[in-house]
Design an enzyme around this catalytic site. Structure first.
Site, mmCIF file in Angstrom:
data_model
loop_
_atom_site.group_PDB
_atom_site.id
_atom_site.type_symbol
_atom_site.label_atom_id
_atom_site.label_comp_id
_atom_site.label_asym_id
_atom_site.label_seq_id
_atom_site.Cartn_x
_atom_site.Cartn_y
_atom_site.Cartn_z
ATOM 1 N N THR A 146 0.818 -1.206 0.000
ATOM 2 C CA THR A 146 0.000 0.000 0.000
ATOM 3 C C THR A 146 0.855 1.260 0.000
ATOM 4 O O THR A 146 2.008 1.236 0.446
ATOM 5 C CB THR A 146 -0.889 -0.002 1.270
ATOM 6 O OG1 THR A 146 -1.493 1.265 1.430
ATOM 7 C CG2 THR A 146 -0.076 -0.288 2.535
ATOM 8 N N ASP A 147 0.256 2.357 -0.454
ATOM 9 C CA ASP A 147 0.965 3.647 -0.387
ATOM 10 C C ASP A 147 1.065 4.169 1.043
ATOM 11 O O ASP A 147 1.859 5.075 1.330
ATOM 12 C CB ASP A 147 0.284 4.693 -1.290
ATOM 13 C CG ASP A 147 -1.178 4.973 -0.943
ATOM 14 O OD1 ASP A 147 -1.704 4.376 0.019
ATOM 15 O OD2 ASP A 147 -1.794 5.806 -1.644
ATOM 16 N N GLU A 148 0.271 3.577 1.970
ATOM 17 C CA GLU A 148 0.270 4.106 3.344
ATOM 18 C C GLU A 148 1.602 3.911 4.044
ATOM 19 O O GLU A 148 1.877 4.577 5.048
ATOM 20 C CB GLU A 148 -0.853 3.454 4.168
ATOM 21 C CG GLU A 148 -2.222 3.715 3.594
ATOM 22 C CD GLU A 148 -3.357 3.603 4.608
ATOM 23 O OE1 GLU A 148 -3.082 3.552 5.807
ATOM 24 O OE2 GLU A 148 -4.505 3.573 4.159
ATOM 25 N N TYR A 172 -1.870 -0.420 11.105
ATOM 26 C CA TYR A 172 -2.012 -1.091 9.800
ATOM 27 C C TYR A 172 -0.812 -0.831 8.906
ATOM 28 O O TYR A 172 -0.177 -1.769 8.400
ATOM 29 C CB TYR A 172 -3.302 -0.622 9.100
ATOM 30 C CG TYR A 172 -3.315 -0.942 7.617
ATOM 31 C CD1 TYR A 172 -3.431 -2.253 7.165
ATOM 32 C CD2 TYR A 172 -3.190 0.073 6.655
ATOM 33 C CE1 TYR A 172 -3.416 -2.551 5.801
ATOM 34 C CE2 TYR A 172 -3.184 -0.214 5.301
ATOM 35 C CZ TYR A 172 -3.287 -1.532 4.876
ATOM 36 O OH TYR A 172 -3.274 -1.823 3.527
ATOM 37 N N LYS A 176 2.112 -3.346 7.399
ATOM 38 C CA LYS A 176 2.380 -3.540 5.961
ATOM 39 C C LYS A 176 3.838 -3.186 5.652
ATOM 40 O O LYS A 176 4.499 -3.864 4.858
ATOM 41 C CB LYS A 176 1.431 -2.681 5.111
ATOM 42 C CG LYS A 176 -0.019 -3.123 5.128
ATOM 43 C CD LYS A 176 -0.252 -4.513 4.532
ATOM 44 C CE LYS A 176 -0.026 -4.568 3.037
ATOM 45 N NZ LYS A 176 -0.420 -5.910 2.497
HETATM 46 P P1 NAD Z 1 -9.812 -7.158 2.420
HETATM 47 O O1 NAD Z 1 -9.799 -6.885 3.890
HETATM 48 O O2 NAD Z 1 -11.039 -6.882 1.622
HETATM 49 O O3 NAD Z 1 -9.431 -8.684 2.147
HETATM 50 C C1 NAD Z 1 -8.401 -9.347 2.840
HETATM 51 C C2 NAD Z 1 -8.572 -10.843 2.623
HETATM 52 O O4 NAD Z 1 -7.489 -11.509 3.295
HETATM 53 C C3 NAD Z 1 -9.876 -11.396 3.188
HETATM 54 O O5 NAD Z 1 -10.473 -12.263 2.263
HETATM 55 C C4 NAD Z 1 -9.420 -12.173 4.418
HETATM 56 O O6 NAD Z 1 -10.255 -13.284 4.735
HETATM 57 C C5 NAD Z 1 -8.025 -12.624 3.991
HETATM 58 N N1 NAD Z 1 -7.130 -12.922 5.125
HETATM 59 C C6 NAD Z 1 -6.870 -12.152 6.206
HETATM 60 N N2 NAD Z 1 -5.994 -12.788 7.017
HETATM 61 C C7 NAD Z 1 -5.692 -13.972 6.415
HETATM 62 C C8 NAD Z 1 -4.844 -15.067 6.741
HETATM 63 N N3 NAD Z 1 -4.123 -15.082 7.873
HETATM 64 N N4 NAD Z 1 -4.760 -16.109 5.889
HETATM 65 C C9 NAD Z 1 -5.486 -16.113 4.743
HETATM 66 N N5 NAD Z 1 -6.314 -15.121 4.381
HETATM 67 C C10 NAD Z 1 -6.420 -14.065 5.221
HETATM 68 O O7 NAD Z 1 -8.562 -6.369 1.851
HETATM 69 P P2 NAD Z 1 -8.348 -5.667 0.433
HETATM 70 O O8 NAD Z 1 -8.831 -4.292 0.517
HETATM 71 O O9 NAD Z 1 -8.824 -6.581 -0.621
HETATM 72 O O10 NAD Z 1 -6.741 -5.602 0.398
HETATM 73 C C11 NAD Z 1 -5.985 -6.674 -0.148
HETATM 74 C C12 NAD Z 1 -4.508 -6.331 -0.056
HETATM 75 O O11 NAD Z 1 -4.264 -5.143 -0.787
HETATM 76 C C13 NAD Z 1 -4.016 -6.069 1.364
HETATM 77 O O12 NAD Z 1 -2.726 -6.613 1.474
HETATM 78 C C14 NAD Z 1 -3.973 -4.552 1.459
HETATM 79 O O13 NAD Z 1 -2.990 -4.147 2.374
HETATM 80 C C15 NAD Z 1 -3.615 -4.181 0.036
HETATM 81 N N6 NAD Z 1 -4.074 -2.863 -0.426
HETATM 82 C C16 NAD Z 1 -5.382 -2.485 -0.274
HETATM 83 C C17 NAD Z 1 -5.816 -1.259 -0.799
HETATM 84 C C18 NAD Z 1 -7.266 -0.829 -0.693
HETATM 85 O O14 NAD Z 1 -7.586 0.293 -1.096
HETATM 86 N N7 NAD Z 1 -8.168 -1.644 -0.190
HETATM 87 C C19 NAD Z 1 -4.904 -0.434 -1.444
HETATM 88 C C20 NAD Z 1 -3.567 -0.834 -1.560
HETATM 89 C C21 NAD Z 1 -3.173 -2.067 -1.063
HETATM 90 O O1 DAU Z 2 -4.170 4.027 0.543
HETATM 91 C C1 DAU Z 2 -4.399 2.648 0.465
HETATM 92 C C2 DAU Z 2 -5.235 2.198 1.640
HETATM 93 O O2 DAU Z 2 -6.555 2.651 1.403
HETATM 94 C C3 DAU Z 2 -5.199 0.688 1.855
HETATM 95 O O3 DAU Z 2 -3.893 0.285 2.165
HETATM 96 C C4 DAU Z 2 -6.169 0.281 2.974
HETATM 97 O O4 DAU Z 2 -6.206 -1.123 3.084
HETATM 98 C C5 DAU Z 2 -7.548 0.802 2.611
HETATM 99 O O5 DAU Z 2 -8.465 0.493 3.650
HETATM 100 C C6 DAU Z 2 -7.520 2.305 2.374
HETATM 101 O O6 DAU Z 2 -7.227 3.000 3.611
HETATM 102 P P1 DAU Z 2 -7.955 4.365 3.989
HETATM 103 O O7 DAU Z 2 -7.864 4.536 5.443
HETATM 104 O O8 DAU Z 2 -7.505 5.462 3.111
HETATM 105 O O9 DAU Z 2 -9.473 3.964 3.524
HETATM 106 P P2 DAU Z 2 -10.898 4.228 4.216
HETATM 107 O O10 DAU Z 2 -11.918 3.854 3.209
HETATM 108 O O11 DAU Z 2 -10.985 3.613 5.561
HETATM 109 O O12 DAU Z 2 -10.908 5.810 4.400
HETATM 110 C C7 DAU Z 2 -10.727 6.682 3.286
HETATM 111 C C8 DAU Z 2 -10.722 8.092 3.811
HETATM 112 O O13 DAU Z 2 -12.052 8.420 4.251
HETATM 113 C C9 DAU Z 2 -9.825 8.306 5.014
HETATM 114 O O14 DAU Z 2 -9.250 9.614 4.950
HETATM 115 C C10 DAU Z 2 -10.777 8.229 6.218
HETATM 116 C C11 DAU Z 2 -12.072 8.761 5.643
HETATM 117 N N1 DAU Z 2 -13.305 8.172 6.198
HETATM 118 C C12 DAU Z 2 -13.406 6.829 6.244
HETATM 119 C C13 DAU Z 2 -14.548 6.234 6.737
HETATM 120 C C14 DAU Z 2 -14.668 4.708 6.797
HETATM 121 C C15 DAU Z 2 -14.343 8.996 6.618
HETATM 122 O O15 DAU Z 2 -14.252 10.231 6.559
HETATM 123 N N2 DAU Z 2 -15.478 8.406 7.116
HETATM 124 C C16 DAU Z 2 -15.617 7.060 7.185
HETATM 125 O O16 DAU Z 2 -16.675 6.579 7.684
#
Ligand code: NAD
Ligand code: DAU
Length: 372
Positions: A146-148, A172, A176
């Protein structure tokens, strides 16, 4: 240590976390584009994992295994028995707010889980052949990050590049970052063939409704307050999830082993503007389709009000990163990747998906979704 792509003739994928949001979208994309390259999905089905995300995909060439990446013996067995030569590692705890409330599970899944996978991969792909006097098996371990991990930007700071120093701020992102470092170390020290991608915020189908975009869509439909943290001015860089899958595909195809690639949408939005966009789009949908008012009578548009009337400012997230922005020049110039879906189109597609998949989100919201 930098090499070109490992010479794998036919890829056989282990996709960890393939029943989650991005993993499932990746598996869907992969099966469409690479039907001759089989996939095993390994997923622990935590609250975020949902086997229904893979509906229509499962079969002999796309098998689901219910289990944890922390179970090293299980992973070793899968690598051997299924002749896996490519791991695409999505499995993680992914929600920042949950990591603030309960960090331990993030350490377990994201750090120890990645360690377990790396150990299994090295053993089966490198050590066991070596013990037989054979060369290491051709392999590729791709780590999805992730970019975080780069921390928080001020308004005028340049976007994150692959060379930006790590500065994770939440439990988190710290977990990562640690996993990224482990992957790097397994390449540098043991020669494991790895790549890593660091992506910005994804949105699209199958997004668990605790995250900003799906939460706002479903709260509008139910007439529930739209919680905006702080002043709503925090900025994220949004990418349609299928474009993330395409970016990972480019890295798997032609990425340099041992290298990292940023993937992003070049698409920065303040949270409050995203919420307003979702509200305006849903107001239009209700105006165009009177049946929506019958389906969702509590939604403001059903009684002639704008969805924006639900916007509510709430306490800020602890340690809330102000801004993320990805500089994606490297993947564009070296691997020819740029997003295919515009934000306008992606938001429309996402809202339509939620309007058309009520069964999916109802099951997710009442907890009755598929856990085996
Ligand atoms: P998500 O929470 O929707 O899905 C995570 C999945 O991992 C789930 O299906 C869960 O059951 C599985 N999991 C968790 N722990 C596990 C374990 N110990 N063994 C096997 N499976 C397990 O997450 P997502 O949003 O799909 O993110 C997927 C990946 O991408 C993560 O590594 C996250 O850090 C990365 N990522 C997410 C975003 C985003 O915007 N959501 C952006 C950049 C990177
Ligand atoms: O940048 C990549 C990341 O993006 C991933 O690595 C994470 O897995 C993914 O969850 C996401 O993280 P964020 O914290 O950016 O996503 P989230 O949807 O939780 O929140 C997006 C923005 O919106 C953040 O600034 C917090 C804000 N927010 C979020 C929620 C859930 C609100 O203002 N209200 C809300 O209820």
């Amino acid at each position: 240590m930098t090499d070109s792509r490992a010479s794998i003739t036919k890829r056989r994928l282990l996709v960890t976390g393939g029943a989650g949001f991005i993993g499932a979208n990746f598996v869907r994309y992969w099966r469409e584009q690479h039907s001759a390259e089989p996939v095993i999905v390994l997923d622990a089905l935590t609250y975020a994992g949902n086997r229904a995300n893979l509906d229509g995909l499962e079969g002999p060439e796309c098998r689901f295994v219910h289990g944890s990446i922390n179970d090293t013996e299980l992973v070793e067995g899968l690598l051997r028995d299924e002749a896996i030569n490519t791991i695409v590692h999505f499995a993680a705890e992914s929600h920042v707010d949950r990591s603030i409330e309960g960090p331990d599970v993030f350490i377990e899944a994201n750090i120890l889980g990645t360690l377990s996978l790396l150990k299994a991969a090295r053993k089966v792909w490198m050590l066991e052949p070596e013990a037989d006097g054979s060369p290491a098996l051709a392999h590729h371990f791709h780590h999805v990050s992730t970019d975080e991990v780069f921390g928080s930007l001020a308004t005028d700071d340049p976007a994150f590049t692959e060379r930006t120093a790590y500065a994770p701020n939440s439990p988190y992102s710290a977990s990562k970052a640690a996993s990224d470092h482990l992957v790097r170390a397994w390449h540098h020290t043991y020669g494991l063939a790895v790549t890593t991608s660091n992506c910005s915020n994804n949105y699209g189908p199958y997004h668990f409704p605790e995250k900003l975009v799906p939460l706002m869509i479903l709260n509008v439909l139910h007439g529930v307050a739209l919680p905006i943290y702080g002043d709503g001015m925090n900025v994220r860089d949004w990418l349609y999830v299928e474009d993330h899958a395409r970016g990972i595909e480019r890295v798997l195809d032609d990425g340099q082993l041992g290298e990292t690639y940023n993937i992003g949408g070049c698409n920065e939005w303040a949270n409050i503007d995203i919420v307003k966009l979702i509200c305006a789009t849903l107001d239009e949908r209700f105006a165009d389709d009177p049946a929506l008012a019958t389906r969702f009578p509590k939604s403001p548009a059903a009684s002639g009000r704008s969805a924006e009337s639900l916007m509510t400012f709430v306490s800020d997230r602890a340690g809330h990163d102000f801004r993320y922005a990805i500089n994606a020049n490297r993947i564009e110039t070296e691997l020819g990747f740029s997003p295919a879906v515009t934000f306008e189109d992606g938001v429309q597609r996402t809202i339509d998906w939620y309007l058309n998949n009520e069964t999916w989100w109802k099951a997710v919201m009442d907890g009755s979704y598929c856990k085996t």
